[in-house]
Design an enzyme around this catalytic site. Structure first.
Site, short mmCIF file in Angstrom:
data_model
loop_
_atom_site.label_atom_id
_atom_site.label_comp_id
_atom_site.label_asym_id
_atom_site.label_seq_id
_atom_site.Cartn_x
_atom_site.Cartn_y
_atom_site.Cartn_z
N ARG A 49 48.59 -53.34 29.18
CA ARG A 49 48.59 -54.06 30.55
C ARG A 49 48.28 -53.09 31.44
O ARG A 49 48.95 -52.19 31.61
CB ARG A 49 50.01 -54.76 30.71
N HIS A 53 53.17 -55.83 36.58
CA HIS A 53 53.86 -57.22 36.11
C HIS A 53 53.17 -58.39 37.08
O HIS A 53 53.12 -59.35 37.01
CB HIS A 53 55.05 -57.28 35.91
N TYR A 62 56.88 -46.28 36.79
CA TYR A 62 57.35 -46.21 35.45
C TYR A 62 56.02 -45.72 34.39
O TYR A 62 56.48 -45.74 33.17
CB TYR A 62 57.86 -47.51 35.03
#
Length: 152
Positions: A49, A53, A62
Site C-alpha cells: 500500500r 490508510h 511508520y
C-alpha cells in the site's frame, strides 16, 4: 491466506500483486475454473500500500523513505509500462491518443451526470440497507418532516 482455501475445498493461489501479468494469469485460471462449473478459487495478491490508510494518515510516521523507495521501484504501473514498451506495445504517441480520447469520454460523462441534477435528499436512506436501523429511520423521518413531506 491462500492456504486457507483448502479448508473450503477449493484451490488457492498466492501471486505477486505488483506483477500484472502474473495476476492476470492466476485470475484467468480462477475465472476459467468458475466458468467451467468447477467452483470458486481464492487468489491472494501480495502488494504494498503506497499511500496512507486514509487522507488523515501520515505514513511517514511508520515508514522510512528507504522502504517507500524500495516499493516504488516495484510499482505495478511503471513496471507494466516498461514491459509494454520493451515489447513494442506502447509508446508516447499511443499514450497521447489515449489520454485525449479518455479526456473526451470523461468530460462527456461528467457533463451528462451534472445535467441530471442532484439526487433527491431522501435517497440518502434508500438503496443502501434493506432495512433501516431504528436510528436511521428516525433520521429519515425527521428529514422528511423538516422538508414538509410525510414519512411513509
Amino acid at each position: 491466506i491462500a492456504i486457507k482455501a483448502r479448508a473450503y475445498g477449493m484451490p488457492g493461489a498466492r501471486v505477486d500483486g505488483n506483477d500484472l501479468l502474473a495476476v492476470y494469469q492466476v485470475v484467468r485460471e480462477a475465472v476459467d475454473r468458475a466458468r467451467a462449473g468447477e467452483g470458486p478459487s481464492l487468489v491472494e495478491a501480495l502488494t504494498y500500500r503506497m499511500g496512507g490508510h486514509s487522507s488523515s494518515d501520515d505514513p511517514t510516521r511508520y515508514r522510512s523513505a528507504e522502504e517507500v523507495a524500495h516499493w516504488q521501484a516495484r510499482d505495478p504501473i511503471p513496471r507494466f509500462r516498461r514491459w509494454l514498451e520493451a515489447n513494442g506495445l506502447w509508446d508516447e504517441a499511443r499514450e497521447k491518443d489515449l489520454e485525449e480520447s479518455l479526456k473526451t469520454e470523461i468530460n462527456a460523462a461528467v457533463k451528462e451526470a451534472e445535467s441530471k441534477g442532484p439526487p433527491a435528499l431522501e435517497t440518502l436512506f434508500s438503496d443502501v440497507l434493506s432495512v433501516l436501523t431504528p436510528e436511521l429511520e428516525r433520521q429519515r423521518s425527521a428529514l422528511l418532516e423538516e422538508r414538509g413531506q410525510k414519512p411513509s
